[in-house]
Design an enzyme around this catalytic site. Structure first.
Site, PDB file in Angstrom:
ATOM      1  CG  HIS B 202      -2.090  -0.933   0.994  1.00  0.00           C
ATOM      2  ND1 HIS B 202      -3.148  -0.616   0.171  1.00  0.00           N
ATOM      3  CD2 HIS B 202      -2.327  -2.177   1.435  1.00  0.00           C
ATOM      4  CE1 HIS B 202      -3.982  -1.619   0.139  1.00  0.00           C
ATOM      5  NE2 HIS B 202      -3.513  -2.592   0.900  1.00  0.00           N
ATOM      6  CD  GLU B 428      -7.179  -8.836 -15.027  1.00  0.00           C
ATOM      7  OE1 GLU B 428      -6.593  -8.073 -14.258  1.00  0.00           O
ATOM      8  OE2 GLU B 428      -8.360  -8.667 -15.370  1.00  0.00           O
ATOM      9  CB  CYS B 501      -3.760  -0.895 -18.701  1.00  0.00           C
ATOM     10  SG  CYS B 501      -4.693  -2.367 -18.268  1.00  0.00           S
TER      11      CYS B 501
END
Lengths: 92, 576
Positions: B202, B428, B501
């Site tokens: 994070h 993905e 992306c």
């Protein structure tokens, strides 16, 4: 003992921001106010100045709640709180 | 590496001391340190009132602490805005909540210490909220946060969470929790340094989003003290104590570089003129306007779930049309790739996802929610088609979490039925990379989501700091999956575009490798456009291919990154 009913107007129900506004308003009052879902016994009513109690009540949009208070100015105080609950606070 | 001893006062002897970690967001800056306080230690189970302390005194201390925490949070909420302000206002009310305080006082009367009493009282409340589920369950974390603050107040130690200061500082801690990011004020924090965490932690994600220099996994920085003056290099991954003239010059040069790097002329190209359109990832109209101003050549990823993250119910068609049109209007004549709702795992949406799945990353998420909540996807495609009318943007649509050619075919059918002309899918899941040729027989383009592709290829949870070394798109295995996806497009024969992306596209060195692997477009956070453009402009296509070859055959992710970076001297010149 004064008593009023109110229908929750906020789209998200009585939590998040609307609950915060309501609790802050109760906290301003010199008297103790309780809140319960309509139909629940008065003994199970919760402290309306507690945001955690209000959240655990789980009142959704359209639910009816009962406010109760004793003492001087109770009627006026409850009227002002009903007004808050019956406004869509989330939309403001 | 040695570590500094405990809380020894900071002195001149530390001058020149260096800590090394993983640089996750570039930038060179000098500033003074504020340490992130440690999480509050749990009071002993069954801890009783200290001898000589009466229940009345302990109750009074608890009430005073609760009130102090409330006052502090209220004061901070005044300076905050938006969602951060609402979180602070609500937690302020919880801190001095009569139900919580009464429950704790009752435990004190029964002999518990004030710290233990509030600890247990808050745990019961948090459990009750947790059991209510949904929105209430999320608030349980706030109650526990408030508990930690009250205990810290009772002990007279700093409150947990991001420290508060009027002057900008370099934040040093173990790692940031998602909740900390809500209260991180980018105008006060100059850089982030953590002793644990990895490139996908994070801390790293928030640093890149805010454009703050950041170093993670820097062992030993826990020993720094408030007020220490340090130099942070977010590209090299180093922290230097009491920097000298050389570092001052580097920090000043970085300031000049960022000013120059802020300029992207709006055309991504290599040194030999080979065009690599650089697009931006956006979460809504506000992002899109910023991306257009930064020169983005379109939107490579519109994360539609970000328009509706706080929603309990499915957004109406009218709401969706308005949200999408705001993005389309920012890019007249340009490509906008809309990704359909990617709910699940770390981005739950109450109306689509089941929070009780034992393994949400491998569960019903992304395109798969169409199996469990049919209709939502069709209505979304209808909304996108409606929003695309009367706009000049070229609207492409793609589905996340596609695993098979059959799913791609089904999605293309839904797009056609909605009148959307350019369907595509995300790659993905490794199975999609391996069968790209079959998938591209049904759709017009694919876009690689490198964050999830990495976590699935390496079987390493993105959120786990301990697996950070596995969780990098520099892993040669991940690069091979990208190569195979491009090979699939070549096999299919119609020159269908393969874009990237994911976070990988925002790393200027990795961007060169991706282009060398045959990727046609790169989409990234708007902040990264200028630095990626500057580095791409320094190499030719044959050079990029050669660097891709080096990375593919490297022995490890670390080697791949090092070998490529060594061949790109511009990275050092620019401090990237």
């Amino acid at each position: 003992m004064s008593e009023r009913t109110a229908v929750i107007a906020s789209r998200v129900g009585l939590h998040a921001r609307p609950a915060g506004i309501f609790v802050a308003a109760v906290g301003e009052l010199p008297i103790e106010v309780t809140i319960a879902m309509a139909g629940e016994p008065a003994d199970d009513a919760m402290d309306a100045s507690s945001i955690l109690s209000i959240m655990s009540l789980g009142a959704s949009n359209g639910d009816t709640v009962v406010l109760r208070a004793d003492g001087e100015g109770a009627d006026d105080a409850l009227d002002s709180l009903v007004k808050i609950l019956e406004t869509d606070l989330d939309a403001e | 590496m040695q570590t500094l001893s405990g809380k020894a006062p900071f002195d001149q002897a530390e001058t020149g001391r260096t800590f090394t970690g993983v640089g996750v967001s570039p930038g060179r800056i000098i500033g003074s340190v504020l340490m992130m306080p440690h999480a509050v230690r749990e009071p002993g189970v069954g801890e009783r009132l200290a001898d000589g302390t009466s229940a009345e005194e302990a109750s009074a201390a608890l009430r005073a602490a609760a009130k102090a925490v409330q006052t502090n949070l209220t004061a901070r909420s005044v300076g905050a805005s938006g969602a951060g302000r609402e979180v602070l206002e609500a937690t302020a009310l919880m801190a001095n909540d009569p139900m919580l305080v009464k429950a704790a006082v009752k435990l004190i009367i029964n002999g518990a210490s004030a710290e233990r009493a509030i600890w247990d009282a808050a745990a019961s409340v948090a459990e009750m909220l947790h059991n209510l589920g949904g929105y209430m369950a999320e608030r349980a974390t706030d109650v526990l946060d408030v508990r930690g603050r009250i205990v810290a107040e009772l002990r007279g130690v700093p409150a947990p969470g991001i420290p508060y200061s009027d002057t900008p500082f370099i934040l040093v801690g173990e790692d940031l929790a998602p909740a900390d990011t809500a209260t991180l004020d980018p105008s006060k924090v100059l850089a982030l340094v953590t002793s644990s965490g990895g490139p996908q932690s994070h801390t790293a994600i928030i640093a890149r989003a805010l454009g703050l220099p950041a170093v993670v996994a820097a062992l030993g920085v826990d020993g720094l003290t408030d007020g220490a003056r340090v130099f942070v290099d977010g590209a090299a991954g180093t922290i230097l104590v009491n920097p000298g003239g050389a570092e001052v010059a580097l920090a000043e040069a970085w300031e000049t570089t960022t000013a120059a790097l802020a300029l992207f002329d709006g055309t991504g190209r290599l040194a030999d003129g080979h065009l690599v359109p650089l697009l931006s990832n956006v979460g809504g109209a506000a992002d899109a306007v910023k991306a257009a101003a930064a020169g983005a050549e379109g939107v490579g990823l519109l994360r539609t779930e970000f328009c509706f993250l706080e929603r309990e119910t499915e957004p109406t068609i009218a709401e969706q049309v308005a949200a999408y049109r705001g993005v389309f209007d920012a890019f007249p004549g340009k490509k906008v790739v809309v990704r359909t709702l990617d709910a699940g795992a770390d981005k739950p949406l109450p109306f689509l996802t089941d929070a009780s799945e034992p393994n949400p990353a491998l569960g019903v998420r992304g395109y798969r929610t169409d199996f469990t909540s049919p209709g939502v996807l069709e209505r979304q495609l209808q909304s996108i088609a409606q929003a695309a009318e009367d706009t000049q943007a070229q609207v492409w649509v793609m589905a996340p979490m596609i695993a098979t050619a059959e799913e791609a075919e089904h999605f293309a059918g839904l797009c056609a039925a909605a009148g959307l002309k350019t369907p595509g899918v995300m790659v993905e899941v490794p199975s999609a990379a391996l069968t790209a040729a079959s998938i591209l027989q049904h759709v017009d383009f694919v876009s690689l989501g490198t964050n999830d592709l990495t976590q699935y290829a390496m079987a390493a949870d993105r959120q786990l700091g301990t697996l950070a070394a596995l969780n990098t798109p520099w892993q040669p295995a991940v690069l091979h999956l990208i190569r195979l996806t491009v090979a699939g497009s070549i096999d299919e024969g119609n020159n269908k575009p393969v874009g990237v992306c994911g976070e990988a596209a925002a790393d200027p060195a990795l961007a060169v490798v991706l282009v060398g692997l045959g990727v046609s477009t790169l989409s990234m956070t708007a902040r990264a456009l200028s630095s990626v453009a500057a580095v791409l402009a320094s190499v030719t296509l044959p050079e990029a291919r050669q660097l891709a070859g080096l990375a593919l055959t490297a022995h490890s992710a670390t080697d791949a990154r090092r070998l490529v970076r060594e061949k790109l001297p511009i990275l050092n010149t620019l401090g990237l």
